[in-house]
Design a protein around this motif. Structure first.
Motif, PDB file in Angstrom:
ATOM      1  N   GLU A 113      -6.536   5.457   6.703  1.00 20.98           N
ATOM      2  CA  GLU A 113      -5.525   6.350   6.619  1.00 20.98           C
ATOM      3  C   GLU A 113      -6.225   7.510   5.495  1.00 20.98           C
ATOM      4  OE1 GLU A 113      -2.084   4.553   5.344  1.00 20.98           O
ATOM      5  OE2 GLU A 113      -1.595   3.829   7.470  1.00 20.98           O
ATOM      6  N   LYS A 114      -6.895   7.227   4.521  1.00 22.35           N
ATOM      7  CA  LYS A 114      -7.052   7.901   3.561  1.00 22.35           C
ATOM      8  C   LYS A 114      -8.711   8.726   4.056  1.00 22.35           C
ATOM      9  CE  LYS A 114      -6.177   8.282  -0.086  1.00 22.35           C
ATOM     10  NZ  LYS A 114      -5.321   9.180  -1.044  1.00 22.35           N
ATOM     11  N   ALA A 115      -9.091   8.350   5.170  1.00 22.23           N
ATOM     12  CA  ALA A 115     -10.445   8.691   5.706  1.00 22.23           C
ATOM     13  C   ALA A 115     -11.642   8.600   4.730  1.00 22.23           C
ATOM     14  CB  ALA A 115     -10.370  10.020   5.988  1.00 22.23           C
ATOM     15  N   LEU A 116     -11.698   7.365   4.030  1.00 23.16           N
ATOM     16  CA  LEU A 116     -12.683   7.186   3.103  1.00 23.16           C
ATOM     17  C   LEU A 116     -13.749   6.423   3.790  1.00 23.16           C
ATOM     18  CD1 LEU A 116     -10.376   5.933   0.257  1.00 23.16           C
ATOM     19  CD2 LEU A 116     -11.327   8.134   0.093  1.00 23.16           C
ATOM     20  N   ASN A 117     -14.879   6.923   3.712  1.00 25.91           N
ATOM     21  CA  ASN A 117     -16.006   6.263   4.251  1.00 25.91           C
ATOM     22  C   ASN A 117     -16.842   5.474   3.227  1.00 25.91           C
ATOM     23  OD1 ASN A 117     -15.748   7.406   6.786  1.00 25.91           O
ATOM     24  ND2 ASN A 117     -16.674   9.545   5.937  1.00 25.91           N
ATOM     25  N   ILE A 118     -17.274   4.026   3.464  1.00 20.51           N
ATOM     26  CA  ILE A 118     -18.048   3.405   2.436  1.00 20.51           C
ATOM     27  C   ILE A 118     -19.428   3.325   3.256  1.00 20.51           C
ATOM     28  CG2 ILE A 118     -18.081   1.220   1.478  1.00 20.51           C
ATOM     29  CD1 ILE A 118     -15.815   2.816   0.688  1.00 20.51           C
ATOM     30  N   GLN A 119     -20.250   3.596   2.211  1.00 22.12           N
ATOM     31  CA  GLN A 119     -21.859   3.532   2.379  1.00 22.12           C
ATOM     32  C   GLN A 119     -22.264   1.882   2.492  1.00 22.12           C
ATOM     33  OE1 GLN A 119     -23.517   6.025   3.321  1.00 22.12           O
ATOM     34  NE2 GLN A 119     -21.859   7.344   3.071  1.00 22.12           N
ATOM     35  N   HIS A 120     -22.767   1.582   3.554  1.00 20.93           N
ATOM     36  CA  HIS A 120     -23.228   0.124   3.702  1.00 20.93           C
ATOM     37  C   HIS A 120     -24.588   0.004   3.179  1.00 20.93           C
ATOM     38  CE1 HIS A 120     -19.807  -1.399   6.302  1.00 20.93           C
ATOM     39  NE2 HIS A 120     -19.896  -0.005   6.664  1.00 20.93           N
ATOM     40  N   LEU A 134      -6.744  -6.655  -7.424  1.00 19.35           N
ATOM     41  CA  LEU A 134      -7.438  -7.023  -8.837  1.00 19.35           C
ATOM     42  C   LEU A 134      -8.758  -5.993  -8.987  1.00 19.35           C
ATOM     43  CD1 LEU A 134      -7.509 -10.738  -8.796  1.00 19.35           C
ATOM     44  CD2 LEU A 134      -6.016  -9.311  -9.837  1.00 19.35           C
ATOM     45  N   VAL A 135      -8.858  -5.816 -10.072  1.00 16.71           N
ATOM     46  CA  VAL A 135     -10.140  -4.675 -10.340  1.00 16.71           C
ATOM     47  C   VAL A 135     -11.116  -5.658 -11.130  1.00 16.71           C
ATOM     48  CG1 VAL A 135     -10.798  -2.672 -11.731  1.00 16.71           C
ATOM     49  CG2 VAL A 135      -8.618  -2.654 -10.369  1.00 16.71           C
ATOM     50  N   TYR A 136     -12.253  -5.519 -10.883  1.00 16.82           N
ATOM     51  CA  TYR A 136     -13.351  -6.239 -11.614  1.00 16.82           C
ATOM     52  C   TYR A 136     -14.047  -5.213 -12.706  1.00 16.82           C
ATOM     53  CZ  TYR A 136     -17.788  -8.182 -12.283  1.00 16.82           C
ATOM     54  OH  TYR A 136     -18.936  -8.875 -12.975  1.00 16.82           O
ATOM     55  N   SER A 188     -26.040  -9.916  -2.468  1.00 16.88           N
ATOM     56  CA  SER A 188     -25.821  -8.819  -3.285  1.00 16.88           C
ATOM     57  C   SER A 188     -25.381  -7.438  -2.712  1.00 16.88           C
ATOM     58  CB  SER A 188     -27.204  -8.616  -4.026  1.00 16.88           C
ATOM     59  OG  SER A 188     -27.723  -9.605  -4.765  1.00 16.88           O
ATOM     60  N   LYS A 189     -25.998  -7.126  -1.644  1.00 16.97           N
ATOM     61  CA  LYS A 189     -25.541  -6.094  -0.945  1.00 16.97           C
ATOM     62  C   LYS A 189     -24.081  -6.207  -0.285  1.00 16.97           C
ATOM     63  CE  LYS A 189     -29.955  -4.516   1.378  1.00 16.97           C
ATOM     64  NZ  LYS A 189     -30.615  -4.189   2.568  1.00 16.97           N
ATOM     65  N   GLY A 190     -23.710  -7.230   0.081  1.00 17.39           N
ATOM     66  CA  GLY A 190     -22.211  -7.602   0.315  1.00 17.39           C
ATOM     67  C   GLY A 190     -21.376  -7.331  -0.699  1.00 17.39           C
ATOM     68  N   LEU A 191     -21.611  -7.972  -1.709  1.00 21.78           N
ATOM     69  CA  LEU A 191     -21.078  -7.979  -3.199  1.00 21.78           C
ATOM     70  C   LEU A 191     -20.806  -6.219  -3.631  1.00 21.78           C
ATOM     71  CD1 LEU A 191     -22.183 -10.913  -5.203  1.00 21.78           C
ATOM     72  CD2 LEU A 191     -19.824 -10.582  -4.212  1.00 21.78           C
ATOM     73  N   MET A 230     -17.477  -4.233  -4.361  1.00 22.28           N
ATOM     74  CA  MET A 230     -17.284  -3.497  -5.379  1.00 22.28           C
ATOM     75  C   MET A 230     -17.046  -2.082  -5.559  1.00 22.28           C
ATOM     76  SD  MET A 230     -16.817  -6.261  -7.255  1.00 22.28           S
ATOM     77  CE  MET A 230     -17.140  -7.905  -7.252  1.00 22.28           C
ATOM     78  N   GLN A 231     -17.902  -1.584  -4.536  1.00 22.80           N
ATOM     79  CA  GLN A 231     -17.877  -0.128  -4.289  1.00 22.80           C
ATOM     80  C   GLN A 231     -16.291   0.295  -3.852  1.00 22.80           C
ATOM     81  OE1 GLN A 231     -20.429   1.653  -1.497  1.00 22.80           O
ATOM     82  NE2 GLN A 231     -19.743   3.710  -1.560  1.00 22.80           N
ATOM     83  N   ILE A 232     -15.838  -0.565  -2.960  1.00 24.50           N
ATOM     84  CA  ILE A 232     -14.434  -0.476  -2.379  1.00 24.50           C
ATOM     85  C   ILE A 232     -13.195  -0.636  -3.586  1.00 24.50           C
ATOM     86  CG2 ILE A 232     -12.779  -1.272  -0.892  1.00 24.50           C
ATOM     87  CD1 ILE A 232     -15.042  -1.885   1.141  1.00 24.50           C
ATOM     88  N   VAL A 233     -13.635  -1.594  -4.481  1.00 29.58           N
ATOM     89  CA  VAL A 233     -12.729  -2.099  -5.601  1.00 29.58           C
ATOM     90  C   VAL A 233     -12.602  -0.820  -6.408  1.00 29.58           C
ATOM     91  CG1 VAL A 233     -12.417  -3.410  -7.501  1.00 29.58           C
ATOM     92  CG2 VAL A 233     -13.205  -4.564  -5.271  1.00 29.58           C
ATOM     93  N   LYS A 234     -14.081   0.029  -6.592  1.00 32.84           N
ATOM     94  CA  LYS A 234     -13.876   1.025  -7.735  1.00 32.84           C
ATOM     95  C   LYS A 234     -12.981   2.422  -6.935  1.00 32.84           C
ATOM     96  CE  LYS A 234     -17.327   4.035  -9.992  1.00 32.84           C
ATOM     97  NZ  LYS A 234     -18.680   4.435 -10.177  1.00 32.84           N
TER      98      LYS A 234
END
Length: 223
Positions: free
Chosen positions: A216-223, A186-188, A149-152, A156-160
């Motif tokens: 390149e966009k310097a976007l940080n994703i919270q794990h 693709l967008v969920y 669930s955390k991986g998904l 989905m956070q990146i997709v958003k």
């Protein structure tokens, strides 16, 4: 001489009408058929029911899709009334229905006032009812182990993030520049019938490009 926009529009409407007419004729002549129903909304947020009819003719399995407007409430009786009235207007015998597929909403599967229950009451025989497979998959996804669930959730956070207009356009440009095997992202959306599996497959195939874009966009994703 090029055709005018109105001429092309009229021709398209006539072709669509002719195809629908042939399909309705095939359904009438079929010994039996199945239906699937799902609630949806049009562009003006007006409630509709998507009615899908499946039958078999000389060319093999066929499908007929009809959108039915629901004026007012979206109770089981409203949906049942819209479906039965549609079939009546098209002179399709409702008693030839052998199965019906819906989601698990109370308006569809309610024991006393659900669409399926009311549909069965209006028929001369019982029908087989199914819970839509895609909706079942979504429900099963809620029971995934925490690590999955955390991986998904991260995906989905990146997709958003990628779904925002500017990021989406820039990422598609990046895919074209690097000659990626994919040309789009693709967008969920939980409301739409696009499975998470399709999103995850596309995500995996574009993983390198996604990493480059996020850096390149310097976007940080919270794990």
């Amino acid at each position: 001489m090029p055709l005018s926009a109105k001429t092309i529009k009229d021709r398209t409407i006539k072709m669509a009408t002719d195809v629908t007419s042939q399909q309705i004729s095939d359904v009438r002549s079929a010994p039996d058929f199945s239906i699937a129903c799902d609630e949806t909304c049009d562009g003006d947020d007006i409630a509709q029911v998507a009615l899908l009819g499946k039958y078999i003719n000389d060319q093999g399995p066929q499908e007929l899709i009809v959108l039915l407007s629901l004026r007012g409430q979206t109770r089981g009786e409203d949906i049942a009334s819209a479906v039965t009235e549609c079939l009546k207007q098209k002179y399709i015998d409702i008693n030839r229905i052998i199965s019906v597929a819906t989601d698990g909403a109370p308006s569809m599967k309610g024991t006393h006032e659900g669409f399926v229950t009311l549909l069965k009451k209006s028929m001369e025989h019982d029908v087989i009812s199914f819970h839509c497979k895609i909706h079942q998959e979504v429900l099963c996804a809620h029971t995934f182990p925490e690590e999955i669930s955390k991986g998904l959730g991260m995906v989905m956070q990146i997709v958003k993030i990628m779904a925002s207009a500017l990021n989406y356009w820039q990422f598609c440009e990046l895919l074209r520049e690097v000659n990626s095997q994919c040309s789009d992202f693709l967008v969920y959306n939980k409301v739409r019938w696009l499975s998470r599996g399709a999103v995850l497959v596309r995500f995996a195939s574009c993983l390198e490009e996604i990493e480059v874009f996020l850096q390149e966009k310097a976007l940080n994703i919270q794990h």
